[in-house]
Design a protein around this motif. Structure first.
Motif, PDB file in Angstrom:
ATOM      1  N   THR A   1       0.793  -1.236   0.000  1.00 59.23           N
ATOM      2  CA  THR A   1       0.000   0.000   0.000  1.00 59.23           C
ATOM      3  C   THR A   1       0.823   1.283   0.000  1.00 59.23           C
ATOM      4  OG1 THR A   1      -0.183  -0.096   2.424  1.00 59.23           O
ATOM      5  CG2 THR A   1      -1.951  -1.113   1.137  1.00 59.23           C
ATOM      6  N   THR A   2       2.151   1.168  -0.011  1.00 54.07           N
ATOM      7  CA  THR A   2       2.991   2.366  -0.079  1.00 54.07           C
ATOM      8  C   THR A   2       4.134   2.121  -1.071  1.00 54.07           C
ATOM      9  OG1 THR A   2       4.712   1.864   1.570  1.00 54.07           O
ATOM     10  CG2 THR A   2       2.576   2.616   2.410  1.00 54.07           C
ATOM     11  N   ASP A   3       4.960   3.159  -1.241  1.00 55.68           N
ATOM     12  CA  ASP A   3       6.131   3.015  -2.109  1.00 55.68           C
ATOM     13  C   ASP A   3       7.357   2.548  -1.335  1.00 55.68           C
ATOM     14  OD1 ASP A   3       6.475   5.320  -0.636  1.00 55.68           O
ATOM     15  OD2 ASP A   3       7.110   6.563  -2.334  1.00 55.68           O
ATOM     16  N   GLY A   4       7.148   2.067  -0.104  1.00 52.52           N
ATOM     17  CA  GLY A   4       8.250   1.567   0.706  1.00 52.52           C
ATOM     18  C   GLY A   4       8.261   0.056   0.791  1.00 52.52           C
ATOM     19  N   SER A   5       9.082  -0.471   1.679  1.00 48.29           N
ATOM     20  CA  SER A   5       9.152  -1.919   1.878  1.00 48.29           C
ATOM     21  C   SER A   5       9.517  -2.212   3.324  1.00 48.29           C
ATOM     22  CB  SER A   5      10.181  -2.559   0.936  1.00 48.29           C
ATOM     23  OG  SER A   5      11.483  -2.065   1.216  1.00 48.29           O
ATOM     24  N   GLY A   6       9.185  -3.414   3.763  1.00 51.10           N
ATOM     25  CA  GLY A   6       9.527  -3.833   5.109  1.00 51.10           C
ATOM     26  C   GLY A   6       8.339  -3.804   6.053  1.00 51.10           C
ATOM     27  N   HIS A   7       8.562  -4.307   7.257  1.00 47.29           N
ATOM     28  CA  HIS A   7       7.508  -4.394   8.255  1.00 47.29           C
ATOM     29  C   HIS A   7       7.230  -3.038   8.888  1.00 47.29           C
ATOM     30  CE1 HIS A   7       7.284  -8.726   8.044  1.00 47.29           C
ATOM     31  NE2 HIS A   7       8.582  -8.833   8.285  1.00 47.29           N
ATOM     32  N   VAL A   8       5.961  -2.803   9.183  1.00 50.08           N
ATOM     33  CA  VAL A   8       5.578  -1.577   9.889  1.00 50.08           C
ATOM     34  C   VAL A   8       6.361  -1.458  11.198  1.00 50.08           C
ATOM     35  CG1 VAL A   8       3.686  -0.356  11.035  1.00 50.08           C
ATOM     36  CG2 VAL A   8       3.259  -1.596   8.892  1.00 50.08           C
ATOM     37  N   ALA A   9       6.471  -2.552  11.911  1.00 48.64           N
ATOM     38  CA  ALA A   9       7.123  -2.558  13.225  1.00 48.64           C
ATOM     39  C   ALA A   9       8.616  -2.257  13.159  1.00 48.64           C
ATOM     40  CB  ALA A   9       6.893  -3.898  13.913  1.00 48.64           C
ATOM     41  N   ASP A  10       9.195  -2.316  11.971  1.00 47.34           N
ATOM     42  CA  ASP A  10      10.621  -2.019  11.821  1.00 47.34           C
ATOM     43  C   ASP A  10      10.874  -0.567  11.424  1.00 47.34           C
ATOM     44  OD1 ASP A  10      11.310  -4.618  12.467  1.00 47.34           O
ATOM     45  OD2 ASP A  10      11.319  -5.288  10.375  1.00 47.34           O
ATOM     46  N   HIS A  11       9.813   0.217  11.268  1.00 53.50           N
ATOM     47  CA  HIS A  11       9.935   1.617  10.874  1.00 53.50           C
ATOM     48  C   HIS A  11       9.492   2.536  12.007  1.00 53.50           C
ATOM     49  CE1 HIS A  11       9.821  -0.360   6.925  1.00 53.50           C
ATOM     50  NE2 HIS A  11      10.293   0.757   6.396  1.00 53.50           N
ATOM     51  N   THR A  12      10.180   3.634  12.185  1.00 50.45           N
ATOM     52  CA  THR A  12       9.697   4.659  13.097  1.00 50.45           C
ATOM     53  C   THR A  12       8.536   5.400  12.424  1.00 50.45           C
ATOM     54  OG1 THR A  12      11.154   6.388  12.225  1.00 50.45           O
ATOM     55  CG2 THR A  12      12.027   4.986  13.995  1.00 50.45           C
ATOM     56  N   LEU A  13       7.808   6.155  13.234  1.00 52.49           N
ATOM     57  CA  LEU A  13       6.702   6.927  12.657  1.00 52.49           C
ATOM     58  C   LEU A  13       7.219   7.911  11.620  1.00 52.49           C
ATOM     59  CD1 LEU A  13       3.755   7.710  12.533  1.00 52.49           C
ATOM     60  CD2 LEU A  13       4.138   9.237  14.482  1.00 52.49           C
ATOM     61  N   ALA A  14       8.333   8.545  11.891  1.00 49.93           N
ATOM     62  CA  ALA A  14       8.892   9.494  10.926  1.00 49.93           C
ATOM     63  C   ALA A  14       9.217   8.810   9.600  1.00 49.93           C
ATOM     64  CB  ALA A  14      10.145  10.149  11.503  1.00 49.93           C
TER      65      ALA A  14
ATOM     66  N   LEU B   1       6.645   7.896   3.507  1.00 48.99           N
ATOM     67  CA  LEU B   1       6.162   7.048   2.429  1.00 48.99           C
ATOM     68  C   LEU B   1       4.921   7.636   1.774  1.00 48.99           C
ATOM     69  CD1 LEU B   1       6.457   3.586   4.224  1.00 48.99           C
ATOM     70  CD2 LEU B   1       8.160   4.728   2.779  1.00 48.99           C
ATOM     71  N   ASP B   2       4.728   7.295   0.503  1.00 45.61           N
ATOM     72  CA  ASP B   2       3.509   7.670  -0.226  1.00 45.61           C
ATOM     73  C   ASP B   2       2.532   6.507  -0.124  1.00 45.61           C
ATOM     74  OD1 ASP B   2       1.519   8.271  -2.066  1.00 45.61           O
ATOM     75  OD2 ASP B   2       2.902   9.127  -3.521  1.00 45.61           O
ATOM     76  N   ALA B   3       1.380   6.766   0.494  1.00 45.65           N
ATOM     77  CA  ALA B   3       0.368   5.723   0.673  1.00 45.65           C
ATOM     78  C   ALA B   3      -0.666   5.734  -0.444  1.00 45.65           C
ATOM     79  CB  ALA B   3      -0.325   5.892   2.026  1.00 45.65           C
ATOM     80  N   GLY B   4      -0.382   6.457  -1.525  1.00 42.27           N
ATOM     81  CA  GLY B   4      -1.276   6.530  -2.670  1.00 42.27           C
ATOM     82  C   GLY B   4      -1.818   7.928  -2.870  1.00 42.27           C
ATOM     83  N   LEU B   5      -1.690   8.437  -4.098  1.00 42.59           N
ATOM     84  CA  LEU B   5      -2.179   9.775  -4.454  1.00 42.59           C
ATOM     85  C   LEU B   5      -1.598  10.853  -3.536  1.00 42.59           C
ATOM     86  CD1 LEU B   5      -5.954   8.965  -5.157  1.00 42.59           C
ATOM     87  CD2 LEU B   5      -4.064   9.151  -6.806  1.00 42.59           C
ATOM     88  N   GLY B   6      -0.373  10.613  -3.080  1.00 41.29           N
ATOM     89  CA  GLY B   6       0.292  11.587  -2.227  1.00 41.29           C
ATOM     90  C   GLY B   6      -0.121  11.549  -0.768  1.00 41.29           C
ATOM     91  N   GLU B   7      -0.989  10.623  -0.414  1.00 41.51           N
ATOM     92  CA  GLU B   7      -1.424  10.500   0.982  1.00 41.51           C
ATOM     93  C   GLU B   7      -0.296   9.943   1.847  1.00 41.51           C
ATOM     94  OE1 GLU B   7      -4.684  11.019   2.656  1.00 41.51           O
ATOM     95  OE2 GLU B   7      -4.582  12.409   0.977  1.00 41.51           O
ATOM     96  N   ARG B   8      -0.278  10.344   3.117  1.00 38.49           N
ATOM     97  CA  ARG B   8       0.698   9.840   4.070  1.00 38.49           C
ATOM     98  C   ARG B   8       0.046   8.823   5.001  1.00 38.49           C
ATOM     99  NH1 ARG B   8       5.006  10.564   1.299  1.00 38.49           N
ATOM    100  NH2 ARG B   8       4.878  12.582   0.258  1.00 38.49           N
ATOM    101  N   VAL B   9       0.850   7.968   5.555  1.00 40.78           N
ATOM    102  CA  VAL B   9       0.353   6.968   6.500  1.00 40.78           C
ATOM    103  C   VAL B   9      -0.136   7.694   7.757  1.00 40.78           C
ATOM    104  CG1 VAL B   9       0.955   4.978   7.921  1.00 40.78           C
ATOM    105  CG2 VAL B   9       1.938   5.222   5.613  1.00 40.78           C
ATOM    106  N   PRO B  10      -1.425   7.554   8.103  1.00 39.14           N
ATOM    107  CA  PRO B  10      -1.932   8.273   9.275  1.00 39.14           C
ATOM    108  C   PRO B  10      -1.751   7.485  10.563  1.00 39.14           C
ATOM    109  CG  PRO B  10      -3.747   7.244   8.116  1.00 39.14           C
ATOM    110  CD  PRO B  10      -2.496   6.892   7.352  1.00 39.14           C
TER     111      PRO B  10
END
Length: 217
Positions: free
Chosen positions: A46-59, A64-73
């Motif tokens: 669902t984004t232009d990134g990769s990897g587990h959510v739990a391995d990423h900080t909120l920042a 990441l782009d979650a589609g149409l320029g939206e950010r992960v809320p």
């Protein structure tokens, strides 16, 4: 929501504007403990990134782009963006504890129903948030076992995959006073099935069928 990038503020606002009764969302914890709104355990689909959510900080997730320029809320942003009731799906006990803290701080018992595939997560949120409404979700289930599980964890609702729904399960759930939500309901034929079984509601990705029944996006 099938017409907007899923689990984004854009999709939730669109669902509210479409007149749907509630918004369903999915919660994971970021590496630094934020309640991140995303369906999958990883960001790849669902984004232009990769990897587990739990391995990423909120920042990192915010970048990441979650589609149409939206950010992960995060969950708190959804609370501010829409006013409709929410059904928040939690993936594990840790997410249950983080959600409980927000619900208690903001007095969200009336607004937020908490759902999960995991019995232990339902038990934990009920322990931490007195009076919380809970729903047990099932995709693969063995006959009436899903009803037994829901009763055991004190859930008020069962969310059942339409493809595995039977009249026997519906009747058993009713016998125990459980509400029944069907998913995913995206076609008129599926909505007719919801009505035929006399379900209490349905989860949809397609708000255009909203005028024919009670729906959650």
């Amino acid at each position: 929501m099938g017409v907007e990038p899923e689990n984004t503020l854009r999709s939730f606002v669109a669902a509210e504007r479409a007149g749907l009764d509630a918004v369903e969302l999915d919660l994971h914890l970021s590496k630094d403990g934020a309640l991140v709104v995303m369906h999958d355990a990883d960001v790849d689909r669902t984004t232009d990134g990769s990897g587990h959510v739990a391995d990423h900080t909120l920042a990192e997730l915010r970048a990441l782009d979650a589609g149409l320029g939206e950010r992960v809320p995060v969950f708190e942003e959804v609370l501010a963006a829409v006013s409709v009731p929410l059904q928040a799906e939690i993936k594990d006990v840790q997410a249950a504890r983080a959600l409980a803290a927000v619900m208690l701080e903001r007095d969200l018992v009336e607004r937020v129903e908490v759902s999960s595939f995991h019995d232990e997560a339902i038990v934990e949120i009920a322990r931490l948030v007195p009076g919380v409404r809970t729903a047990l979700i099932a995709s693969r289930y063995d006959g009436l076992g899903i009803v037994e599980r829901a009763v055991a964890v004190g859930a008020a609702t069962v969310c059942l995959n339409l493809r595995r729904l039977t009249l026997e399960i519906v009747e058993e759930a009713r016998r125990h006073g459980l509400r029944i939500i069907g998913w995913v309901v995206n076609t008129p034929d599926q909505l007719r099935l919801v009505r035929a079984f006399g379900l209490d509601g349905a989860t949809t990705d397609r708000p255009e069928i909203r005028h024919t029944g009670r729906l959650t996006a």
